[in-house]
Scaffold this motif. Structure first.
Motif, PDB file in Angstrom:
ATOM      1  N   VAL A  25       1.531  28.933 -13.685  1.00  0.00           N
ATOM      2  CA  VAL A  25       0.380  28.038 -13.828  1.00  0.00           C
ATOM      3  C   VAL A  25       0.574  26.794 -12.961  1.00  0.00           C
ATOM      4  O   VAL A  25      -0.362  26.310 -12.319  1.00  0.00           O
ATOM      5  N   ALA A  26       1.798  26.276 -12.916  1.00  0.00           N
ATOM      6  CA  ALA A  26       2.085  25.100 -12.088  1.00  0.00           C
ATOM      7  C   ALA A  26       1.893  25.407 -10.610  1.00  0.00           C
ATOM      8  O   ALA A  26       1.346  24.587  -9.850  1.00  0.00           O
ATOM      9  N   ASP A  27       2.307  26.587 -10.190  1.00  0.00           N
ATOM     10  CA  ASP A  27       2.101  26.987  -8.788  1.00  0.00           C
ATOM     11  C   ASP A  27       0.612  27.094  -8.465  1.00  0.00           C
ATOM     12  O   ASP A  27       0.171  26.708  -7.377  1.00  0.00           O
ATOM     13  N   LEU A  28      -0.157  27.618  -9.411  1.00  0.00           N
ATOM     14  CA  LEU A  28      -1.603  27.724  -9.209  1.00  0.00           C
ATOM     15  C   LEU A  28      -2.243  26.335  -9.126  1.00  0.00           C
ATOM     16  O   LEU A  28      -3.161  26.110  -8.322  1.00  0.00           O
ATOM     17  N   ALA A  29      -1.751  25.399  -9.934  1.00  0.00           N
ATOM     18  CA  ALA A  29      -2.276  24.031  -9.879  1.00  0.00           C
ATOM     19  C   ALA A  29      -1.980  23.391  -8.528  1.00  0.00           C
ATOM     20  O   ALA A  29      -2.831  22.687  -7.961  1.00  0.00           O
ATOM     21  N   ALA A  30      -0.778  23.630  -8.011  1.00  0.00           N
ATOM     22  CA  ALA A  30      -0.422  23.084  -6.696  1.00  0.00           C
ATOM     23  C   ALA A  30      -1.307  23.676  -5.606  1.00  0.00           C
ATOM     24  O   ALA A  30      -1.752  22.966  -4.691  1.00  0.00           O
ATOM     25  N   ARG A  31      -1.595  24.958  -5.714  1.00  0.00           N
ATOM     26  CA  ARG A  31      -2.487  25.597  -4.744  1.00  0.00           C
ATOM     27  C   ARG A  31      -3.889  25.006  -4.840  1.00  0.00           C
ATOM     28  O   ARG A  31      -4.537  24.743  -3.833  1.00  0.00           O
ATOM     29  N   ALA A  32      -4.360  24.808  -6.078  1.00  0.00           N
ATOM     30  CA  ALA A  32      -5.688  24.223  -6.278  1.00  0.00           C
ATOM     31  C   ALA A  32      -5.761  22.815  -5.688  1.00  0.00           C
ATOM     32  O   ALA A  32      -6.758  22.433  -5.064  1.00  0.00           O
ATOM     33  N   GLU A  33      -4.707  22.040  -5.880  1.00  0.00           N
ATOM     34  CA  GLU A  33      -4.660  20.691  -5.295  1.00  0.00           C
ATOM     35  C   GLU A  33      -4.722  20.764  -3.769  1.00  0.00           C
ATOM     36  O   GLU A  33      -5.454  19.991  -3.127  1.00  0.00           O
ATOM     37  N   ASP A  34      -3.981  21.696  -3.186  1.00  0.00           N
ATOM     38  CA  ASP A  34      -3.926  21.821  -1.732  1.00  0.00           C
ATOM     39  C   ASP A  34      -5.286  22.146  -1.123  1.00  0.00           C
ATOM     40  O   ASP A  34      -5.577  21.731   0.015  1.00  0.00           O
ATOM     41  N   SER A  56       2.702  19.785 -18.350  1.00  0.00           N
ATOM     42  CA  SER A  56       3.891  19.062 -17.923  1.00  0.00           C
ATOM     43  C   SER A  56       4.470  19.655 -16.641  1.00  0.00           C
ATOM     44  O   SER A  56       4.840  18.932 -15.706  1.00  0.00           O
ATOM     45  N   ARG A  57       4.511  20.981 -16.590  1.00  0.00           N
ATOM     46  CA  ARG A  57       4.988  21.648 -15.366  1.00  0.00           C
ATOM     47  C   ARG A  57       4.003  21.442 -14.219  1.00  0.00           C
ATOM     48  O   ARG A  57       4.407  21.275 -13.071  1.00  0.00           O
ATOM     49  N   MET A  58       2.713  21.466 -14.525  1.00  0.00           N
ATOM     50  CA  MET A  58       1.696  21.221 -13.501  1.00  0.00           C
ATOM     51  C   MET A  58       1.854  19.822 -12.908  1.00  0.00           C
ATOM     52  O   MET A  58       1.715  19.617 -11.702  1.00  0.00           O
ATOM     53  N   ALA A  59       2.155  18.843 -13.767  1.00  0.00           N
ATOM     54  CA  ALA A  59       2.338  17.467 -13.301  1.00  0.00           C
ATOM     55  C   ALA A  59       3.510  17.367 -12.335  1.00  0.00           C
ATOM     56  O   ALA A  59       3.456  16.627 -11.339  1.00  0.00           O
ATOM     57  N   ALA A  60       4.573  18.118 -12.611  1.00  0.00           N
ATOM     58  CA  ALA A  60       5.767  18.057 -11.773  1.00  0.00           C
ATOM     59  C   ALA A  60       5.554  18.662 -10.391  1.00  0.00           C
ATOM     60  O   ALA A  60       6.232  18.280  -9.427  1.00  0.00           O
ATOM     61  N   GLU A  61       4.592  19.594 -10.294  1.00  0.00           N
ATOM     62  CA  GLU A  61       4.381  20.322  -9.042  1.00  0.00           C
ATOM     63  C   GLU A  61       3.193  19.791  -8.234  1.00  0.00           C
ATOM     64  O   GLU A  61       2.862  20.346  -7.180  1.00  0.00           O
ATOM     65  N   THR A  62       2.540  18.739  -8.719  1.00  0.00           N
ATOM     66  CA  THR A  62       1.362  18.202  -8.040  1.00  0.00           C
ATOM     67  C   THR A  62       1.496  16.697  -7.854  1.00  0.00           C
ATOM     68  O   THR A  62       2.370  16.054  -8.448  1.00  0.00           O
ATOM     69  N   ASP A  63       0.605  16.132  -7.032  1.00  0.00           N
ATOM     70  CA  ASP A  63       0.685  14.705  -6.723  1.00  0.00           C
ATOM     71  C   ASP A  63      -0.583  13.925  -7.049  1.00  0.00           C
ATOM     72  O   ASP A  63      -0.511  12.748  -7.384  1.00  0.00           O
ATOM     73  N   SER A  64      -1.748  14.574  -6.915  1.00  0.00           N
ATOM     74  CA  SER A  64      -2.988  13.798  -7.006  1.00  0.00           C
ATOM     75  C   SER A  64      -4.022  14.384  -7.962  1.00  0.00           C
ATOM     76  O   SER A  64      -4.888  13.659  -8.457  1.00  0.00           O
ATOM     77  N   ILE A  65      -3.967  15.671  -8.215  1.00  0.00           N
ATOM     78  CA  ILE A  65      -4.980  16.313  -9.045  1.00  0.00           C
ATOM     79  C   ILE A  65      -4.885  15.791 -10.485  1.00  0.00           C
ATOM     80  O   ILE A  65      -3.788  15.599 -11.020  1.00  0.00           O
ATOM     81  N   ARG A  66      -6.026  15.511 -11.109  1.00  0.00           N
ATOM     82  CA  ARG A  66      -6.029  15.082 -12.498  1.00  0.00           C
ATOM     83  C   ARG A  66      -5.755  16.282 -13.412  1.00  0.00           C
ATOM     84  O   ARG A  66      -6.114  17.407 -13.079  1.00  0.00           O
ATOM     85  N   ALA A  86      -1.752  13.926 -25.189  1.00  0.00           N
ATOM     86  CA  ALA A  86      -2.537  13.570 -24.005  1.00  0.00           C
ATOM     87  C   ALA A  86      -1.936  12.368 -23.295  1.00  0.00           C
ATOM     88  O   ALA A  86      -1.885  12.322 -22.055  1.00  0.00           O
ATOM     89  N   ALA A  87      -1.466  11.393 -24.055  1.00  0.00           N
ATOM     90  CA  ALA A  87      -0.842  10.214 -23.458  1.00  0.00           C
ATOM     91  C   ALA A  87       0.455  10.576 -22.745  1.00  0.00           C
ATOM     92  O   ALA A  87       0.802   9.986 -21.712  1.00  0.00           O
ATOM     93  N   THR A  88       1.170  11.564 -23.277  1.00  0.00           N
ATOM     94  CA  THR A  88       2.405  12.010 -22.636  1.00  0.00           C
ATOM     95  C   THR A  88       2.116  12.639 -21.281  1.00  0.00           C
ATOM     96  O   THR A  88       2.814  12.375 -20.291  1.00  0.00           O
ATOM     97  N   ILE A  89       1.092  13.475 -21.217  1.00  0.00           N
ATOM     98  CA  ILE A  89       0.714  14.079 -19.936  1.00  0.00           C
ATOM     99  C   ILE A  89       0.274  13.006 -18.951  1.00  0.00           C
ATOM    100  O   ILE A  89       0.612  13.052 -17.762  1.00  0.00           O
ATOM    101  N   ASP A  90      -0.449  12.014 -19.426  1.00  0.00           N
ATOM    102  CA  ASP A  90      -0.845  10.913 -18.548  1.00  0.00           C
ATOM    103  C   ASP A  90       0.386  10.191 -18.014  1.00  0.00           C
ATOM    104  O   ASP A  90       0.440   9.819 -16.834  1.00  0.00           O
ATOM    105  N   GLU A  91       1.392  10.015 -18.868  1.00  0.00           N
ATOM    106  CA  GLU A  91       2.610   9.309 -18.464  1.00  0.00           C
ATOM    107  C   GLU A  91       3.404  10.102 -17.427  1.00  0.00           C
ATOM    108  O   GLU A  91       3.796   9.557 -16.390  1.00  0.00           O
ATOM    109  N   VAL A  92       3.634  11.390 -17.696  1.00  0.00           N
ATOM    110  CA  VAL A  92       4.462  12.171 -16.769  1.00  0.00           C
ATOM    111  C   VAL A  92       3.736  12.476 -15.459  1.00  0.00           C
ATOM    112  O   VAL A  92       4.376  12.822 -14.463  1.00  0.00           O
ATOM    113  N   SER A  93       2.418  12.343 -15.439  1.00  0.00           N
ATOM    114  CA  SER A  93       1.653  12.567 -14.202  1.00  0.00           C
ATOM    115  C   SER A  93       1.313  11.255 -13.496  1.00  0.00           C
ATOM    116  O   SER A  93       0.517  11.249 -12.560  1.00  0.00           O
ATOM    117  N   ASP A  94       1.889  10.158 -13.954  1.00  0.00           N
ATOM    118  CA  ASP A  94       1.646   8.838 -13.343  1.00  0.00           C
ATOM    119  C   ASP A  94       0.168   8.462 -13.372  1.00  0.00           C
ATOM    120  O   ASP A  94      -0.414   8.050 -12.361  1.00  0.00           O
TER     121      ASP A  94
END
Length: 337
Positions: A25-34, A56-66, A86-94
């Motif tokens: 799923v994280a790899d798919l999120a990175a592809r979607a961001e790209d 959480s894994r999606m956040a680690a593999e991406t930079d800008s996608i919400r 939800a606040a935790t995901i916001d935190e780990v995704s900056d």
């Protein structure tokens, strides 16, 4: 589309389902961001992997996608717990977190022995409480659920946008009045036009202080190089949509009631193969945007007459990586048309 949309161009969203390993799923999120997607939602069903682990894994593999759940319900988990997650995901995704919340699927909740009680009020109370918690408040609440002197040990740097999953008239109007956005559970322009009318009623009562509102079509999409393969992949999600569709929705599309009943009955007895087999071409046309890149682009263009953006929802297509590429191409074609 309303004049209160949150951005000038349409929002590109995608639903990623944790039926797959969180790493996939994280790899798919990175592809979607790209390829240009703005936001990725991880769907939440008790029988799949945990959406917040996936996020959480999606956040680690991406930079800008919400990133956010799309959507969680306040029955399986306590609303205070959802606010913390939800606040935790916001935190780990900056600061890239969004909160997708809805009433949940009645049949899935029934599997868990959960009563789907007062859904509109419970969803509204849930995200209002979450917003207070995110603001650092200690809250006591006695309504459709109870909380006493609850607070969080973390506080988002900025506001976390709330998107309400909605299909019925009351939830649509409530989301427009109170939330930052809505995820309209529909794919067909006829349904989206009707939903836009409901949203306009809610927007008429929306306080100016709430800021912009965004309506997104949370649409079942299946795109592939081959039209028949795309439509075949659409059968499972369309069957579940038909199984839960209200009578006015079936009537709006003149869906054969015998065929719809056959789908519903097969789902209830757990015979998925039979249920999928009863899905008709008319059902796929009504409840999924399915076909080649060009066909899907035309359907996206028609949908964008009524909404501020599109969330490309399950199944995406027979090949997920290919479908993400094709969906982004279709959105670009629709946006430039």
């Amino acid at each position: 589309m309303s004049d209160d949309s949150a951005s000038d161009g349409p929002t590109w969203g995608i639903e990623l389902t944790p039926e797959h390993h969180p790493d996939r799923v994280a790899d798919l999120a990175a592809r979607a961001e790209d390829v240009g997607f703005d936001v990725a939602f991880a769907s939440s069903h008790y029988f799949n992997r945990d959406p917040f682990v996936a996020l959480s894994r999606m956040a680690a593999e991406t930079d800008s996608i919400r990133l956010g759940p799309g959507v969680v319900n306040p029955y399986e988990s306590h609303p205070v717990k959802l606010a913390a997650q939800a606040a935790t995901i916001d935190e780990v995704s900056d600061g890239r977190g969004v909160f997708g919340v809805g009433a949940g699927d009645r049949s899935s909740l029934a599997n868990l022995g959960i009563d789907h009680d007062k859904p509109l009020r419970r969803v509204l109370e849930t995200f209002k409480l979450a917003q207070d918690l995110w603001d650092g408040e200690t809250v006591t609440h006695d309504g459709t659920f109870t909380a006493k002197d609850a607070s969080l040990n973390l506080e988002p740097d900025g506001e976390i946008p709330v998107y309400v999953g909605a299909q019925g008239p009351h939830m649509l109007r409530m989301s427009a009045k109170h939330a930052d956005g809505t995820l309209i559970n529909a794919a067909h322009p006829r349904d989206l036009e009707w939903a836009a009318g409901q949203l306009e009623q809610g927007l008429a009562d929306r306080p100016d202080s709430y800021g912009p509102f965004e309506a997104l079509a949370f649409a079942s999409v299946s795109v592939a190089a081959d039209e028949d393969e795309a439509r075949e992949a659409a059968r499972p999600p369309v069957a579940f949509i038909v199984g839960g569709a209200a009578e006015p929705v079936l009537e709006r599309h003149d869906i054969d009631r015998e065929a719809a009943s056959a789908v519903s009955e097969a789902l209830e007895r757990g015979d998925l193969t039979d249920a999928f087999g009863h899905v008709t071409p008319a059902m796929i046309d009504a409840f999924c945007i399915a076909g080649t890149t060009e066909t899907v682009a035309e359907r996206f263009e028609a949908a964008l007459e009524h909404v501020d953006g599109i969330v490309v929802g399950s199944p995406l297509g027979p090949d997920l990586e290919d479908a993400i590429e094709r969906a982004s191409e279709a959105l670009e074609l629709a946006d430039s048309a």
